[in-house]
Design a protein around this motif. Structure first.
Motif, short mmCIF file in Angstrom:
data_model
loop_
_atom_site.label_atom_id
_atom_site.label_comp_id
_atom_site.label_asym_id
_atom_site.label_seq_id
_atom_site.Cartn_x
_atom_site.Cartn_y
_atom_site.Cartn_z
N ARG A 109 0.83 -1.20 0.00
CA ARG A 109 0.00 0.00 0.00
C ARG A 109 0.87 1.25 0.00
NH1 ARG A 109 -3.28 0.51 5.39
NH2 ARG A 109 -3.26 2.70 4.75
N HIS A 163 -5.21 5.14 -5.19
CA HIS A 163 -4.90 3.74 -5.49
C HIS A 163 -6.18 2.93 -5.64
CE1 HIS A 163 -5.74 2.88 -1.27
NE2 HIS A 163 -5.77 1.60 -1.59
N GLN A 164 -6.05 1.84 -6.36
CA GLN A 164 -7.14 0.90 -6.56
C GLN A 164 -6.53 -0.51 -6.61
OE1 GLN A 164 -10.37 -0.03 -10.07
NE2 GLN A 164 -10.04 2.11 -9.50
N VAL A 165 -7.01 -1.39 -5.75
CA VAL A 165 -6.46 -2.75 -5.69
C VAL A 165 -6.73 -3.47 -7.00
CG1 VAL A 165 -6.63 -4.99 -4.55
CG2 VAL A 165 -6.63 -2.90 -3.18
N TRP A 166 -5.68 -4.10 -7.53
CA TRP A 166 -5.81 -4.92 -8.74
C TRP A 166 -6.10 -6.37 -8.36
CZ3 TRP A 166 -1.28 -5.60 -12.82
CH2 TRP A 166 -1.72 -6.42 -13.87
N SER A 223 -1.41 -6.91 -1.39
CA SER A 223 -2.15 -6.64 -2.61
C SER A 223 -1.23 -6.00 -3.64
CB SER A 223 -3.34 -5.71 -2.34
OG SER A 223 -2.89 -4.48 -1.81
N SER A 274 -1.59 -3.08 -6.43
CA SER A 274 -2.53 -1.99 -6.66
C SER A 274 -2.08 -1.07 -7.78
CB SER A 274 -2.71 -1.16 -5.38
OG SER A 274 -3.27 -1.91 -4.34
#
Length: 301
Positions: free
Chosen positions: A150, A158-161, A268, A270
């Protein structure tokens, strides 16, 4: 409106390449024509858009304010010219930078998919560790990034992939490889080779052991995962690496995954971009394609 798209194009090219001469080469203009366009724009706006530091041009506070707005105007103009009525007409260039795991295992397929479905679009691609991806976005070197873990910088959206996990590995001949379980105390006694400071993998690992392991015997730090894999496979070191980076070595028996019940290292991958940039259809397209690709091809990761 007194300024022109040509002037904004020159401004953006100078911001990207750091000099008028490099921008002129990129735009197939003479250096004098590029200099004149930039000077006219600064005169019209009444503010200096760059600080001149020797031969290098660095965005001033006014240039930093203008750049995302100029990018959006140029993108809108491109959309008008090219048209977005059909998918195959989507065009433009996206500057993408990814950290190592995504760069090796996910981004090649993403670029291939985008190239097949949107042949008029081009993704320029760089590989850096997570810290450098963030720095590149902040400095407008890239439009989109992919990082591990993060980012808490409030300048970055940000956007989680997708989700991923890290594993602790040893060589098949390592004494720990034959143990059903390995304790935290045993990890403290081992010698380690790890990713460098600033890498997303290292940051996630350090966070996971914080409060559990006082100190590790870190023998070497390297940027490149293949070096770490080889060191572990041929010596008596431990390492903590992304599962995607060691799955083949595990299948071949070159490495062994240690069972450490006290540690569960999830993370994650992201997408990240500057918070102050406007909506970008190309960025949204890449993110949408990436999520669709992962859902189809990596359900079992």
């Amino acid at each position: 409106m007194r300024y022109s798209l040509k002037q904004l194009t020159v401004f953006e090219a100078v911001a990207t390449h750091g000099s008028v001469s490099a921008a002129a080469d990129k735009l197939a203009l003479t250096q004098s024509a590029a200099s004149m366009s930039l000077a006219q724009l600064e005169k019209l706006l009444g503010k200096p858009l760059f600080d001149r530091r020797g031969k290098r041009m660095v965005l001033s506070q006014w240039g930093l304010w203008l750049r995302p707005k100029a990018k959006q105007l140029l993108l809108d103009a491109m959309q008008i010219e090219e048209g977005f009525a059909e998918q195959h007409l989507v065009s433009g260039e996206m500057q993408l930078c990814a950290s190592q795991t995504a760069a090796e295992h996910l981004i090649p397929d993403l670029i291939s998919n985008v190239d097949s479905n949107f042949p008029q679009m081009r993704i320029s691609f760089s590989v850096e560790n997570t810290a450098e991806v963030i720095n590149g976005l902040i400095n407008y070197d890239y439009q989109l990034g992919v990082i591990e873990g993060r980012c808490d910088d409030d300048r970055i959206a940000h956007q989680v992939w997708c989700n991923d996990h890290l594993v602790i590995v040893a060589a098949a001949h390592h004494p720990y490889a034959k143990l059903e379980q390995v304790s935290v105390a045993q990890l403290e006694q081992a010698r380690w080779v790890l990713r460098e400071q600033g890498a997303g993998t290292r940051r996630v690992f350090d966070s996971a052991i914080q409060g559990t392991i006082d100190s590790l015997k870190v023998h070497r730090e390297y940027e490149h995962v293949p070096v770490l894999r080889s060191l572990v496979a041929n010596n008596s070191y431990l390492s903590c690496l992304p599962y995607l980076d060691v799955i083949k070595a595990l299948e071949l028996g070159e490495l062994v995954r240690l069972n450490v019940p006290e540690l569960n290292i999830e993370r994650s991958l992201s997408f990240v971009w500057r918070n102050d940039t406007p909506e970008n259809p190309l960025r949204d397209l890449v993110i949408t394609e990436a999520k669709r690709m992962f859902k189809v091809h990596h359900r079992d990761m």
